[in-house]
Design a protein around this motif. Structure first.
Motif, PDB file in Angstrom:
ATOM      1  N   UNK A   1      -4.852  10.218  -0.759  1.00  0.00           N
ATOM      2  CA  UNK A   1      -5.745   9.634   0.246  1.00  0.00           C
ATOM      3  C   UNK A   1      -7.115   9.323  -0.345  1.00  0.00           C
ATOM      4  N   UNK A   2      -7.531  10.126  -1.326  1.00  0.00           N
ATOM      5  CA  UNK A   2      -8.845   9.898  -1.949  1.00  0.00           C
ATOM      6  C   UNK A   2      -8.785   8.743  -2.951  1.00  0.00           C
ATOM      7  N   UNK A   3      -7.780   8.760  -3.815  1.00  0.00           N
ATOM      8  CA  UNK A   3      -7.744   7.770  -4.904  1.00  0.00           C
ATOM      9  C   UNK A   3      -7.128   6.438  -4.496  1.00  0.00           C
ATOM     10  N   UNK A   4      -6.284   6.461  -3.476  1.00  0.00           N
ATOM     11  CA  UNK A   4      -5.599   5.228  -3.072  1.00  0.00           C
ATOM     12  C   UNK A   4      -6.052   4.763  -1.694  1.00  0.00           C
ATOM     13  N   UNK A   5      -7.305   5.005  -1.366  1.00  0.00           N
ATOM     14  CA  UNK A   5      -7.788   4.602  -0.034  1.00  0.00           C
ATOM     15  C   UNK A   5      -7.708   3.078   0.130  1.00  0.00           C
ATOM     16  N   UNK A   6      -7.728   2.348  -0.986  1.00  0.00           N
ATOM     17  CA  UNK A   6      -7.632   0.889  -0.902  1.00  0.00           C
ATOM     18  C   UNK A   6      -6.226   0.380  -1.195  1.00  0.00           C
ATOM     19  N   UNK A   7      -5.241   1.226  -1.093  1.00  0.00           N
ATOM     20  CA  UNK A   7      -3.852   0.847  -1.406  1.00  0.00           C
ATOM     21  C   UNK A   7      -3.379   1.554  -2.667  1.00  0.00           C
ATOM     22  N   UNK A   8      -2.076   1.784  -2.737  1.00  0.00           N
ATOM     23  CA  UNK A   8      -1.497   2.463  -3.903  1.00  0.00           C
ATOM     24  C   UNK A   8      -1.627   1.577  -5.142  1.00  0.00           C
ATOM     25  N   UNK A   9      -2.060   2.176  -6.229  1.00  0.00           N
ATOM     26  CA  UNK A   9      -2.215   1.431  -7.479  1.00  0.00           C
ATOM     27  C   UNK A   9      -1.117   1.874  -8.446  1.00  0.00           C
ATOM     28  N   UNK A  10      -0.321   0.940  -8.936  1.00  0.00           N
ATOM     29  CA  UNK A  10       0.684   1.284  -9.942  1.00  0.00           C
ATOM     30  C   UNK A  10      -0.014   1.368 -11.297  1.00  0.00           C
ATOM     31  N   UNK A  11       0.062   2.529 -11.957  1.00  0.00           N
ATOM     32  CA  UNK A  11      -0.647   2.682 -13.230  1.00  0.00           C
ATOM     33  C   UNK A  11       0.029   1.910 -14.379  1.00  0.00           C
ATOM     34  N   UNK A  12       1.259   1.443 -14.144  1.00  0.00           N
ATOM     35  CA  UNK A  12       1.973   0.747 -15.215  1.00  0.00           C
ATOM     36  C   UNK A  12       1.656  -0.746 -15.220  1.00  0.00           C
ATOM     37  N   UNK A  13       1.786  -1.392 -14.061  1.00  0.00           N
ATOM     38  CA  UNK A  13       1.554  -2.839 -14.034  1.00  0.00           C
ATOM     39  C   UNK A  13       0.240  -3.196 -13.339  1.00  0.00           C
ATOM     40  N   UNK A  14      -0.410  -2.182 -12.741  1.00  0.00           N
ATOM     41  CA  UNK A  14      -1.736  -2.408 -12.162  1.00  0.00           C
ATOM     42  C   UNK A  14      -1.735  -3.057 -10.788  1.00  0.00           C
ATOM     43  N   UNK A  15      -0.570  -3.283 -10.210  1.00  0.00           N
ATOM     44  CA  UNK A  15      -0.530  -3.932  -8.898  1.00  0.00           C
ATOM     45  C   UNK A  15      -1.094  -2.980  -7.826  1.00  0.00           C
ATOM     46  N   UNK A  16      -1.911  -3.528  -6.942  1.00  0.00           N
ATOM     47  CA  UNK A  16      -2.528  -2.721  -5.885  1.00  0.00           C
ATOM     48  C   UNK A  16      -1.893  -3.075  -4.551  1.00  0.00           C
ATOM     49  N   UNK A  17      -1.458  -2.047  -3.830  1.00  0.00           N
ATOM     50  CA  UNK A  17      -0.888  -2.269  -2.505  1.00  0.00           C
ATOM     51  C   UNK A  17       0.449  -3.001  -2.529  1.00  0.00           C
ATOM     52  N   UNK A  18       1.165  -2.940  -3.634  1.00  0.00           N
ATOM     53  CA  UNK A  18       2.472  -3.589  -3.744  1.00  0.00           C
ATOM     54  C   UNK A  18       3.563  -2.735  -3.111  1.00  0.00           C
ATOM     55  N   UNK A  19       4.818  -3.175  -3.244  1.00  0.00           N
ATOM     56  CA  UNK A  19       5.921  -2.384  -2.699  1.00  0.00           C
ATOM     57  C   UNK A  19       6.092  -1.124  -3.533  1.00  0.00           C
ATOM     58  N   UNK A  20       6.085   0.014  -2.853  1.00  0.00           N
ATOM     59  CA  UNK A  20       6.248   1.289  -3.552  1.00  0.00           C
ATOM     60  C   UNK A  20       7.247   2.133  -2.783  1.00  0.00           C
ATOM     61  N   UNK A  21       8.186   2.736  -3.494  1.00  0.00           N
ATOM     62  CA  UNK A  21       9.184   3.577  -2.844  1.00  0.00           C
ATOM     63  C   UNK A  21       8.897   5.039  -3.131  1.00  0.00           C
ATOM     64  N   UNK A  22       9.021   5.852  -2.077  1.00  0.00           N
ATOM     65  CA  UNK A  22       8.917   7.300  -2.243  1.00  0.00           C
ATOM     66  C   UNK A  22      10.240   7.794  -2.805  1.00  0.00           C
TER      67      UNK A  22
END
Ligand SMILES: [Zn+2]
Length: 305
Positions: A21-42
């Motif tokens: 919640x602290x680090x991804x307040x602006x959307x989940x960031x993929x550390x590999x490709x850098x996409x922000x707020x993209x499709x992410x699966x739990x």
């Protein structure tokens, strides 16, 4: 109720949720490709690591710890969050011994964790600061003990010099552990770090004499020996104030700081000093700001003492 009783300090899954919640307040960031707020699966399952996710773009797996100070730590995230909290919110800092007792982890683990967090606290800010007709105060202090140098009758040759620059208007500080208090050592640091549209304030030290007047807007010199503690704008009280916090902390908490680790303790004090206003007085808010500040910094290997 103590702040340390919050669930994310005690439960690993809650700790992951909190850090996300602290680090991804602006959307989940993929550390590999850098996409922000993209499709992410739990990724869930009995054997799956806590907080594991898969990026829908690049198909790679990651957790919120990747690329942060927590990435390679082996202890549970909730304990590491407690350590960051204690290091950023106690005014003078906390020793590895105290961390070891409070977190119930080994002394060695506490020592490494504390140094990793300190390493992440180094700002590494390279752009010149000051400017816009503001004031940067420049001063040195001496701390600790150099190895293999006997204590002289007078002077501070046996101690380690630390140079600090404080921008008076913003209250931001930069500190450097240096070898010697000489012109060659100190003047280039000031030139590299301070915007030219700035007034420099120093004490009457001969090291700075005639070095800044032409390059900056001006150079005010405080004459301490004549009992003059600053005429109006000409003073170094701000940088001296930062030294007094640093020295009290080093004396009280870090009694046995060796020379080769001093730069990390300096970084820790600088981090707390620079974040003191932005952090407000709400401790949990302060910890969240600190966590943001600590993330995204790739860490270098910390060698043991
Ligand atoms: Zn990706």
């Amino acid at each position: 109720m103590s702040v340390l009783s919050k669930p994310y300090f005690h439960d690993e899954a809650k700790a992951f949720e909190y850090l996300e919640s602290v680090l991804w307040s602006g959307g989940i960031v993929c550390p590999h490709c850098g996409v922000v707020g993209g499709r992410v699966y739990e990724l869930k399952g009995k054997t799956t690591r806590v907080g594991l996710k898969k990026c829908g773009e690049c198909r790679q797996q990651f957790t919120v710890k990747v690329g942060t100070v927590f990435e390679h730590g082996r202890m549970p995230l909730n304990k590491m969050l407690q350590a960051v909290y204690l290091m950023t919110c106690s005014k003078k800092g906390i020793s590895a011994h105290q961390l070891h007792r409070t977190l119930e982890i080994s002394y060695k683990a506490a020592w490494f964790l504390a140094h990793r967090i300190r390493e992440a606290m180094r700002s590494g800010d390279l752009a010149p600061f000051g400017g816009e007709g503001g004031v940067v105060e420049v001063d040195e202090t001496f701390i600790g003990r150099k190895q293999g140098v006997a204590k002289p009758r007078g002077g501070q040759r046996h101690m380690i010099p630390v140079l600090s620059l404080v921008h008076r208007e913003s209250g931001q500080c930069r500190s450097f552990v240096v070898d010697k208090v000489t012109r060659d050592e100190l003047v280039p640091i000031v030139l590299q770090n301070v915007d030219r549209e700035t007034y420099i304030m120093t004490d009457e030290s001969g090291v700075y004499k005639g070095q800044f007047r032409k390059l900056f807007l001006g150079h005010g010199v405080v004459n301490h020996t004549a009992g003059e503690y600053g005429r109006g704008r000409v003073h170094t009280n701000t940088v001296e104030g930062s030294f007094s916090i640093f020295k009290r902390g080093m004396k009280g908490v870090y009694q046995h700081c060796s020379e080769k680790h001093l730069h990390r303790y300096v970084a820790e004090f600088e981090f707390r000093y620079n974040n003191r206003h932005a952090l407000g007085c709400d401790d949990s808010q302060r910890a969240a700001v600190a966590l943001k500040g600590l993330s995204g910094k790739r860490l270098t290997y910390v060698r043991a003492h």
